[in-house]
Enzyme design. Structure first.
Site, mmCIF file in Angstrom:
data_model
loop_
_atom_site.group_PDB
_atom_site.id
_atom_site.type_symbol
_atom_site.label_atom_id
_atom_site.label_comp_id
_atom_site.label_asym_id
_atom_site.label_seq_id
_atom_site.Cartn_x
_atom_site.Cartn_y
_atom_site.Cartn_z
ATOM 1 C CG HIS A 265 -1.677 1.300 1.379
ATOM 2 N ND1 HIS A 265 -1.577 2.128 2.481
ATOM 3 C CD2 HIS A 265 -2.565 1.910 0.545
ATOM 4 C CE1 HIS A 265 -2.363 3.175 2.325
ATOM 5 N NE2 HIS A 265 -2.970 3.064 1.165
ATOM 6 C CB SER A 266 0.962 4.266 0.335
ATOM 7 O OG SER A 266 1.480 5.564 0.237
ATOM 8 C CG MET A 267 5.692 5.961 0.381
ATOM 9 S SD MET A 267 6.391 6.415 -1.213
ATOM 10 C CE MET A 267 8.116 6.043 -0.940
ATOM 11 C CB THR A 294 2.150 2.139 -5.150
ATOM 12 O OG1 THR A 294 1.793 1.265 -4.089
ATOM 13 C CG2 THR A 294 3.660 2.257 -5.192
#
Length: 1028
Positions: A265-267, A294
């Protein structure tokens, strides 16, 4: 304009820039009055006897100024915040524009939230055996195994290993929605399907990592530490299965796993890709990566140079990993990557950065928006993408569809995985139908005897419209016409396909007298016997249909839960088939509608190739009669609408029709899988994630420039649509925030540098050191126009070259002094792409944005100056109020006698600070200390200048204050580049992790600033430069 403090009131004086600057210059040439000389003598000779009098003068200097000479009037003018008319205008425009941008960002061109909250019963089991013997980060991070209290009965991992990676400041508990839904689907559906079980489908064991909510987006070193820890964790996870499967007597007959599935998730998605670049990466340990929201292309907060370098390195590794023509030679040949973006509700990560087309080939990955995913069809914010029930169900089902415990990798082949992911995440409208698809690939339905079933033949090319009132037969046979002129068949229905009771769409041909013995794969509930002729050999086409959101007059959003089925077939691909057969399992259950027709698709496409951006902005697009040729599906293509920076308003009207369904639209672009469905269309917002700044454009398969609007409308009504599209100026303003947030920091810093240059230039000419406002005014008068012209030319060049040019210092400056090898090194280390400069603009229409941002940056710098001046004045007033005035003034006057002890304290403090930087704290901490010292120096300098009791001239005191204030503004502009790393360090301290950062302990990086601050803190001005 100036606010001059006279007496106890403030007066407002407006001056032209020329008059104000020139008058300010000549103030320094005035001769001190007798009163001024008298006070100076009093200060030097009789200070102890008149301390109370002078202190009162310091407190009430504004009242005393009425009686003093011109030198004290000049002093009061210097103490004020002076604004010229251009600065006031720019400042007001900037404030208004920033307010409009923020209002537009939060309240306009925003998708409606349609997510439902998922439910789960989580249990997290920490693996304490993954200790310091396994990884050097055991004291900082933790590894957990997720178990659902309802569906998971075994605490030991025996299924398919999967690993969840949280993002910036994310929690390991965020895995619970996806993991719980996966356990639920496996327990309630898959485990009861013997065929799926035989095909190797097993439950997933979700491991998750506790990063203590670390700020991985702000610090490259932390991102690398997480990647190293995860590679160690993967090695540990894989080592568990041989023993757990054996002791639990579960799946022990299958090969031990050699790879894990990654969900980031995300970074966390960036960390997942970083794993492949780390020295401790175990080859083949990862082959499937699914990322949610991301930023793959650009870092969301590129204030740390390390994180920008990491992005460059990992993108290069991934591009090279697929670059070889021979698949077997590619290091990432078996790795698939799916990137899911949340759309314009995600205000944390710009969804433009989720596009992986420039990193991963279409054969191994793609980017899809949640608005495109069947049964989701809604945008979602940065956190909702983890718990949105509609999306979680699709993600869980897709993960179960790609696992295969019979293989060591525990997943299917990469081609099979990609096929499954496309089936779950794409509508089927994005890519053309596989030209190699024929009846040998389609599932065989059976042999249909028309003598035993009620049926009806339609005429060649006749449209079929069915509902409950006119449904008379179980089979409807539509003869397939030649490919010219009718090239396409389309069918739309609100009924279930391939379900009983429902509808089956078949492709059939007439059988010869003798037919081979087919095994009927269907349990035909129609009791269709297989006697002699006339008989049809049929294959199933229903599973080629696309799922669309339902559109009725009582529906407003695509996520209502109701659906349509849409089937599109190219006649050229139907081969020897002779009929399209529509079969009803039970016509008594027919409640809705079905419409099918043959048509010439070329006549349903309207291309607005002649439209220009200028015409679109000024006049808009107006189509009074659309489509020109009546059909159920029509296309409106607008190549000029290609930018993510501009939004539009669309109005669609169709009056006087009695319809089976309300008209609806699919807006899409081909550069990325972003579709958005607009049901019951009337008035709607149009915004896309197309061509974006700083991103190198890469053509996707079947790339077609611009926006495509696909309209579905009831063909039984001959009234056409009227379509109007107009530019939404106010809605477009909000798109600036997500694309240019770093520019709002970098450009004002350049303005401050240019203003400082102007101040020093005038000071070197013998003039007083003017305050920041006067310096900015002079900069606008003398330099800014030339600067804006230069920026405009560079912006035009950047947009014309379309980011294709790369330069280095060796190209811009002569390198005759360097050897050939040295020139190559310099060129390699200093190369930059034109796309990385200014705003990364690639569209000539937006050439004006960089100059506009620099004009706004003047207003931002002005606001920062006013804010810091206010802070310094408040602190100065507080210091005078708190400290005894006589002792303070005495300290100011007599501090020359303490110079030796003060110097010794400063030297000791500096040495201690350097030792801390070299061993423990990051150099960003020292910068914050320097910034605070600079504030203190400004406060003292202001108090000294206001008091008028220094032995040196009053003008020198004000010069020193203005000088210190300008340096303070410069330091303030550098805070965004230093605070993020300091936040990471403080966060590490809070979790008792004291290991120093390897990249942030350079004394040389901070020593010049520390020494500089110490020097100017003593009240010494830089000597005037006489060189030209």
């Amino acid at each position: 304009m100036g606010f001059l403090e006279t007496g106890e009131r403030e007066s407002l004086e407006i001056k032209s820039p020329r008059y104000e600057v020139e008058s300010y210059r000549h103030q320094g040439d005035r001769t001190p009055s007798p009163i001024s000389l008298e006070n100076s003598a009093l200060l030097n000779n009789n200070f102890p006897n008149h301390i109370q009098t002078l202190t009162n003068s310091f407190i009430k200097y504004s009242s005393t100024s009425r009686k003093l000479s011109a030198s004290f009037s000049m002093r009061n003018a210097s103490a004020s915040l002076s604004f010229s008319c251009p600065i006031i205008i720019i400042g007001v425009i900037t404030i208004i524009l920033m307010g409009m941008i923020m209002d537009s960002f939060f309240n306009h061109q925003r998708d409606v939230k349609g997510c439902h909250v998922s439910r789960m019963f989580p249990l997290f089991i920490k693996h304490n055996n993954f200790d310091s013997e396994q990884t050097r980060f055991a004291g900082k991070y933790g590894l957990y195994l997720y178990r659902d209290r309802v569906y998971d009965s075994n605490d030991q991992p025996t299924g398919i290993p999967a690993l969840f990676i949280p993002g910036n400041a994310g929690s390991y508990k965020q895995v619970r929605s996806i993991a719980s839904e996966t356990s639920k689907i496996f327990s309630e559906i898959v485990s009861r399907d013997q065929k799926s079980f035989e095909m190797g489908v097993r439950a997933l064991d979700f491991f998750t990592v506790d990063f203590n909510e670390e700020f991985s987006a702000l610090h490259g070193h932390s991102l690398n530490e997480q990647a190293e820890y995860l590679n160690d964790a993967i090695r540990y996870i894989l080592s568990l299965y041989p023993s757990t499967r054996k002791t639990q007597n579960t799946n022990s007959l299958h090969p031990d796993p050699t790879s894990v599935i990654i969900i980031g998730h995300s970074m966390g998605g960036v960390v997942a890709r970083t794993l492949f670049t780390m020295p401790n990466y175990q080859s083949g340990s990862i082959n499937t990566i699914l990322t949610l929201a991301t930023p793959h292309v650009l870092p969301p907060a590129p204030f740390d140079w390390q994180i920008s370098k990491i992005y460059t390195d990992i993108n290069e590794v991934w591009r090279n990993g697929y670059s070889q023509s021979a698949t077997s030679e590619n290091s990432l040949a078996d790795v698939t990557l799916i990137s899911i973006a949340g759309g314009n509700l995600d205000t944390v990560v710009c969804s433009d950065s989720a596009n992986i087309n420039s990193i991963v080939p279409a054969s191994h990955g793609f980017t899809v928006f949640t608005t495109s995913i069947p049964n989701v069809w809604t945008s979602m914010d940065h956190q909702a993408i983890l718990w949105c029930e509609q999306l979680v169900k699709v993600v869980a089902a897709s993960l179960l569809s790609v696992v295969d415990i019979r293989r060591p990798e525990q997943t299917k082949l990469s081609t099979e995985r990609m096929a499954e992911f496309r089936k779950f995440y794409l509508t089927g409208l994005e890519d053309p139908i596989d030209l190699g698809l024929n009846k040998s690939k389609r599932e065989f339905f059976g042999i249909v005897n028309l003598e035993k079933v009620s049926h009806k033949f339609l005429n060649m090319g006749q449209r079929i419209v069915l509902n409950r009132s006119n449904l008379t037969s179980q089979l409807y046979l539509m003869p397939i016409p030649p490919a010219e002129p009718l090239s396409t068949f389309s069918l739309l229905t609100d009924q279930y396909l391939s379900k009983n009771p429902g509808i089956e769409i078949l492709l059939c041909d007439v059988m010869p007298t003798e037919v081979p013995d087919h095994q009927n794969k269907n349990n035909i509930s129609l009791n269709i016997d297989l006697p002699t002729a006339p008989r049809l050999s049929c294959h199933i086409a229903s599973n080629e249909a696309s799922l669309l959101p339902a559109s009725r007059r009582d529906l407003e959003h695509p996520f209502s839960g109701l659906t349509f089925n849409y089937l599109k077939l190219n006649i050229r691909d139907l081969g020897d088939y002779q009929y399209i057969v529509i079969m009803f399992y039970n016509k008594a259950f027919m409640e809705g509608f079905l419409i099918g027709e043959f048509f010439d698709e070329r006549l349903t496409i309207m291309d607005l190739n002649n439209s220009s951006m200028k015409d679109l902005i000024i006049d808009g697009i107006h189509v009074d009669e659309f489509p020109e040729h009546q059909a159920m599906v029509s296309y409106l293509r607008i190549p000029i609408i290609d930018s993510s920076l501009i939004t539009y308003k669309m109005s669609v009207r169709r009056v006087g029709c009695v319809e089976h369904f309300a008209p609806f639209v699919r807006q899409s672009i081909s550069s990325v899988y972003e579709s958005k469905f607009l049901v019951n269309i009337g008035n709607a917002d149009l915004n896309i994630h197309g061509q974006s700044p700083f991103a190198t454009p890469v053509s996707a398969p079947n790339f077609r420039k611009g926006l495509e609007l696909q309209f579905w409308m009831d063909p039984t009504c001959s009234i056409p649509l009227s379509v109007d599209i107009e530019w939404d100026f106010y809605g477009s303003l909000g798109k600036i925030i997500m694309r240019f947030q770093t520019v709002l920091v970098a450009f004002p810093y350049i303005i401050v540098i240019m203003t400082l240059r102007t101040q020093f230039r005038e000071y070197d000419r013998g003039e007083p050191f003017m305050n920041f406002g006067h310096g900015m005014t002079l900069f606008i008068r003398q330099t800014f126009l030339k600067f804006i012209i230069f920026v405009s030319v560079l912006s035009v060049y950047q947009s014309i070259t379309r980011a294709s040019k790369t330069y280095s210092l060796a190209d811009l400056f002569p390198m005759d002094y360097a050897s050939g090898n040295m020139q190559k090194v310099i060129k390699a280390k200093s190369s930059f792409n034109v796309n990385d400069t200014l705003l990364g603009n690639q569209d000539p229409f937006f050439w004006f944005l960089p100059p506009l941002f620099f004009i706004m940056s003047i207003g931002i710098a002005l606001i920062c100056w006013v804010f810091l001046a206010f802070v310094v004045r408040v602190l100065a007033g507080a210091a005078v109020f708190i400290i005894r005035r006589d002792l303070f003034v005495k300290h100011i006057v007599n501090r020359s006698s303490e110079s030796k002890s003060r110097l010794r304290r400063h030297v000791i403090t500096t040495i201690v600070l350097f030792i801390l930087v070299a061993s423990f704290v990051p150099y960003q901490f020292a910068f914050i200390v320097a910034f605070l010292v600079q504030i203190s120096s400004c406060v003292k300098s202001l108090m000294v200048a206001r008091s008028g009791y220094k032995s040196t001239s009053i003008q020198e005191s004000w010069d020193n204050y203005h000088y210190l204030q300008s340096i303070l503004i410069l330091f303030f502009m550098l805070l965004p580049f230093n605070i993020p790393v300091l936040m990471v360090w403080i966060r590490n301290m809070s979790v008792n992790w004291f290991a120093p950062f390897s990249w942030d302990h350079s004394i040389l990086a901070i020593a010049p600033i520390i020494f500089y601050v110490e020097i100017i803190a003593n009240g010494k001005m830089l000597p005037r430069s006489t060189g030209r």
